[in-house]
Design an enzyme around this catalytic site. Sequence first.
Site, short mmCIF file in Angstrom:
data_model
loop_
_atom_site.label_atom_id
_atom_site.label_comp_id
_atom_site.label_asym_id
_atom_site.label_seq_id
_atom_site.Cartn_x
_atom_site.Cartn_y
_atom_site.Cartn_z
N GLU A 36 41.38 80.47 -3.76
CA GLU A 36 40.18 80.54 -4.59
C GLU A 36 39.84 81.99 -4.90
O GLU A 36 39.74 82.81 -3.99
CB GLU A 36 39.02 79.83 -3.89
N GLU A 65 41.31 72.66 -0.76
CA GLU A 65 42.17 73.29 0.26
C GLU A 65 43.30 72.39 0.71
O GLU A 65 44.44 72.84 0.87
CB GLU A 65 41.34 73.72 1.46
N HIS A 134 31.07 80.51 8.95
CA HIS A 134 31.76 81.63 8.31
C HIS A 134 32.01 82.80 9.26
O HIS A 134 32.12 83.94 8.83
CB HIS A 134 30.93 82.17 7.13
C1 LIG Z 1 35.65 74.40 2.04
C2 LIG Z 1 35.18 75.67 1.42
N1 LIG Z 1 35.99 76.34 0.58
C3 LIG Z 1 35.59 77.50 0.00
C4 LIG Z 1 34.35 78.02 0.28
C5 LIG Z 1 33.92 79.35 -0.34
N2 LIG Z 1 32.91 79.11 -1.38
C6 LIG Z 1 31.59 79.23 -1.12
S1 LIG Z 1 30.67 78.82 -2.46
C7 LIG Z 1 32.04 78.51 -3.40
C8 LIG Z 1 31.90 78.08 -4.82
C9 LIG Z 1 31.18 76.77 -4.89
O1 LIG Z 1 31.03 76.43 -6.23
P1 LIG Z 1 30.01 75.28 -6.59
O2 LIG Z 1 30.32 74.07 -5.78
O3 LIG Z 1 30.00 75.13 -8.08
O4 LIG Z 1 28.60 75.80 -6.08
P2 LIG Z 1 27.80 77.06 -6.64
O5 LIG Z 1 28.22 78.25 -5.83
O6 LIG Z 1 28.14 77.21 -8.09
O7 LIG Z 1 26.36 76.73 -6.44
C10 LIG Z 1 33.20 78.71 -2.67
C11 LIG Z 1 34.57 78.53 -3.19
C12 LIG Z 1 33.52 77.31 1.19
N3 LIG Z 1 32.31 77.78 1.53
N4 LIG Z 1 33.96 76.15 1.72
#
Ligand SMILES: Cc1ncc(C[n+]2csc(CCOP(=O)(O)OP(=O)(O)O)c2C)c(N)n1
Lengths: 328, 328, 320, 320
Positions: A36, A65, A134
């Site tokens: 990502e 993932e 985290h």
């Molecule tokens: C399982 C997992 N993969 C990756 C992440 C890292 N991460 C945190 S927020 C995010 C983006 C999420 O996008 P969205 O669901 O659209 O929520 P937004 O941030 O736009 O509110 C990612 C990839 C995570 N926290 N958990």
Amino acid sequence: MSAVEAPSQAKRLAPALADAISQCMRDDPRVIVWGEDVRIGVMGPTRGLADEFGPERVVDCPISEAAFVGAAVGAAVGGLRPVVDIMFSSFAYVAFDQLANQAGRLRYMTGGQLAVPLVVVGSAGAAGSNAAQHSEVPSALFLQAGGLRVVFPSTPHQAFWLMRAAVESDDPVVVLHHPALAAARGSVTPEPLGLGDAQVDPVGTDVSVFATGMMAHRARAAARSLEAEGISVEVVDVCSLSPMPWDVILASVEKTGRAVVVDEGRLTCSVASEIAAGLAERAFGALRTGIRRLAVPDVPIPFAPNLEQAVIPGEDDIATAAREAVRG
Amino acid sequence: MSAVEAPSQAKRLAPALADAISQCMRDDPRVIVWGEDVRIGVMGPTRGLADEFGPERVVDCPISEAAFVGAAVGAAVGGLRPVVDIMFSSFAYVAFDQLANQAGRLRYMTGGQLAVPLVVVGSAGAAGSNAAQHSEVPSALFLQAGGLRVVFPSTPHQAFWLMRAAVESDDPVVVLHHPALAAARGSVTPEPLGLGDAQVDPVGTDVSVFATGMMAHRARAAARSLEAEGISVEVVDVCSLSPMPWDVILASVEKTGRAVVVDEGRLTCSVASEIAAGLAERAFGALRTGIRRLAVPDVPIPFAPNLEQAVIPGEDDIATAAREAVRG
Amino acid sequence: MSRESVLRERGADWLRTMVRIRRFEEKLAELHRSGELVGVVHLSIGQEATAVGICSSLRPGDQITSTHRGHHHMLARGLEPRRMYAEILGRAGGYCGGKGGSMHVSSFSEGAVGANGIVGGGIAHAVGLALAAQKLGKGSVAVAFFGDGAANQGVLFESLNLAALWQVPVLFVCENNGYTEFTPTDAVTAGGSIFARAAIFGLPAEAVDGDDVIAVHRAADEALARARNGGGPAFIECRTNRWRGHHEGEESYARPYREPPRPPDPLDRLEQAMAGAGLDAAQLRSTIELEERALVAESLAAARAEPEPETSRAFEDVFA
Amino acid sequence: MSRESVLRERGADWLRTMVRIRRFEEKLAELHRSGELVGVVHLSIGQEATAVGICSSLRPGDQITSTHRGHHHMLARGLEPRRMYAEILGRAGGYCGGKGGSMHVSSFSEGAVGANGIVGGGIAHAVGLALAAQKLGKGSVAVAFFGDGAANQGVLFESLNLAALWQVPVLFVCENNGYTEFTPTDAVTAGGSIFARAAIFGLPAEAVDGDDVIAVHRAADEALARARNGGGPAFIECRTNRWRGHHEGEESYARPYREPPRPPDPLDRLEQAMAGAGLDAAQLRSTIELEERALVAESLAAARAEPEPETSRAFEDVFA
Ligand SMILES: Cc1ncc(C[n+]2csc(CCOP(=O)(O)OP(=O)(O)O)c2C)c(N)n1
Ligand SMILES: Cc1ncc(C[n+]2csc(CCOP(=O)(O)OP(=O)(O)O)c2C)c(N)n1
Ligand SMILES: [Mg+2]
Ligand SMILES: [Mg+2]
């Protein structure tokens, strides 16, 4: 692969990981990076790679993932050498079956017909109030899962060489990097490090301290302060956890007769427990005192700065344990 | 909950698990069972429950472990007491985030605002040529994951009482059961066992052997054969792994001065390593010889019967290790 | 009910909550810049109408699961700014005693079951909460908030299937702000709209203008009424906009950094709609602004004055 | 090509392979009853046409991933009965040296990359194999075989999305035999048909009569031709039937045990179709039966004569 030129000048740790990956990508067109936001390189290890290699070899993935780690397993079996940035290594739990039951089993189940040259890189450790999901160090989970190599560099030199070794390995390798060490500086020298290596620094005679990542830095700091007290500490940075450098670990305790094992993971069934158990089994005769383990107690990492600090072993905790081991 | 009547007559292990669940379901309408084919009860622990409690409380699920374990976490938080049969405990890897990062973290992250009274039951161990993905003992993964209780009964008595304790617990509990012991007979007596308990049998003076599940049976058999050689073995069946009965474990080694730890899981970062490390730290003064670990080497479980047998500790291996510990 | 009468009845409350969220989070941005706020913080500025529209259809006892970007859900659910600030600043008086922080603010007693740092991690929980409510005859519903990026997590599909099979009172709310961190979600999402992914499981699914609080509220009201009457789960995709970056401070590494586009402000849109409905919206807005800015300032001051948690708390609450 | 000419060209090969699968597995059922075959064995009897129809569209170099119920895929891909028996009996000469067994038979060199004991576990692998083939310019395709029960695993949806985004040459084949172990899959699968779940990601998706080898082959040929020409992934749901239980020996606990329904035999259907096309199918069938029964018997005898693996092999092959 072609001869390696280690980046001569002083480096920071996360860029050293990126340097190693980019060298491998130059040397070997089969190396491809995904995860990502790897093009922006949020986590560090892939930052800058997209500029040189473009979106064909540095691929931004959906939040899937299980599938993109699974696809990496397949791609590795199929002849590519994927480097997957999982971001925080605790996100790997979402893809745990693909790591443990697939990447770690396929070669064995097929009787050695195929190999899985896959790298999964992720941060491990507390960067400062990122809270329970985290911040943790899951190295023991990857070791216990079986079939995976695991490295956890604490310096730019280790980061560069161990990432290179990981990408060049024909086995699945988990590369952990500590978020609070991303900007740690150090020179990357031409002496290579490989899977199965450890770094002993400082060399000492009174007590052996085993540690990785941030704990290795705190162990070295504790060693310096104990020197003033006339206690000679040997710090073994176990930067390769699988293969585990038992020869170095055992030799150190044969010499010092005392062991302190430090771990930023949770205590139960931790890497600290593994090293302590191995010593109790294979170096018992040399031990002059009980083995001391310092690790995160069996709690998640809390958010509040003072609580986070309270659960992670600090320099003083290490110094106290080493002092007790020597002075009894 | 209401007073318990332990099934008086001799029982088999898997039915004893089912008895405990059905008693809890009678006592407490909040207890609900789900998983794949729990109505037929493929794996044993849920067999027969559907006849008494019907499809409303014994729910067959799609193959969606992440979601139905996650739903169980939510249902537990919401006031139910779900018992989820995950079938083979290694299938839990598909739902590992929900167990480790959710069930094991929510209470802590919310500062204790909520509880997760969830039971996940799964088989652990080799039933005979089920190969790498259906034979392993992942107890150490659940312990290292953190925030989970873990029990691994080896007898119908332990199975009945520990399952009851698991369902009555307000914490997430992983209940492991060995597929090759499903039909093991034994009487379930009214003396309850709970989380944190161990069973010492036989009592001995020369060497302590720590084991769970099938390994506990092999340890008891080894103890019997060594008795003939004049070696008095104490077998500590660590049927509760979290909480770990350290008091019993330490007391045994304080007495015998010798320890053999047996584990059907893979060696590195195993339960065996944890017990050995705890002893090396907390009972060092009592130890007269090095601690010996017997576990599956760091390989997956192979299919061929002779290979499977070669990687899992057997009665003779245990006897040899105990003999060496005593005779040196 | 006509747009006018809805606005007359609820517009003022909505505007107040939306203003509260905006001002509450603007302060967090400041605190992060000044370094007083540690850890990663994801702001919901621009997404206020979605949270308020959905949560204003909830009743006491209803439960929500939230995400890493969840302050607006929590404030819309009625949590106190003071205790939220205290949590986000790691103080003893925070909702989670300072152990959760920005990504995990939750108030179980108020039906805010938990914010999740794992994308998609809370979706299945809502299905289970809804099942519990149904089995225990609570008559309450559960709402799962998640983002467009989370719509690519397998557990969402599994959860939709489970909810459809079980016919439990759960509402899936996909807050589509167009971004998966820094990646436009379209670039990592194949096929048509996200709500169509729910429709294949036989759930009533629709997309609404997530910046129009009335539209969001109407959709939620309808879905939740159906759910309360045994009509089962539903899915609403709220198309909204993320005004700030993915998290505060990202400029430090996210080069080339672009300010995201600024669509019409959902707060202004509500104010204008109220004016259109013949209400003295400008006057009301300025009063609300004064009061909410004051509330936010007092709340922050009170939170700052709180002590940090006792160290011993770090070792509690793992097990019940 | 007309049905007749297809049958004239390939019917005999198809019939031979389908007969081989049937007789091969009937022996396994016997071996399990007699106790000679240990471990869990899942038979594909009744599903021969699906495996043969798909695999007869493959070329050397193409790769498949399979499942716990994968013997028919392997035989259709061209693996030797002798080495398969040896593997399933845990002999040294088995494809995996006896380390995999029934659920993990695979022959990497013949493009059978691996059978998986984890439901859904191999689906994403096929996406990666297809990506590798594409990037390395191999010109080959990958096929993911999985069941209807696996269609509820989140990783399938994630893999469909990834394949659609990457436009890699992968064919998803859902072998819908109606059962998820003992549960009718309809009872745990919400919404419409399974293939519709793929369509929302923009993949060409269809359902075919999985017991009609010609229909399966036609669908596969079309999808694979498109994939080879850069047309990207596709999804085929093959509606077939599981004649035996979920696994051999289940009667011991699966009460009340019901023999599953016996639809028209896909082998007979092919034979009749060939007769309809003017071929001397009865004669051919009896020749093939004789030859394949002989092959299966010899193969089993040869496998039985093999030694068990050297014990040292248990400790090898974890790492390269
Ligand atoms: C399982 C997992 N993969 C990756 C992440 C890292 N991460 C945190 S927020 C995010 C983006 C999420 O996008 P969205 O669901 O659209 O929520 P937004 O941030 O736009 O509110 C990612 C990839 C995570 N926290 N958990
Ligand atoms: C992750 C996982 N969950 C559960 C199982 C147990 N299991 C083995 S086969 C099976 C049913 C699979 O059904 P389907 O995908 O339709 O394949 P079929 O058996 O019908 O060929 C289940 C639930 C498993 N092996 N892996
Ligand atoms: Mg988004
Ligand atoms: Mg099926």
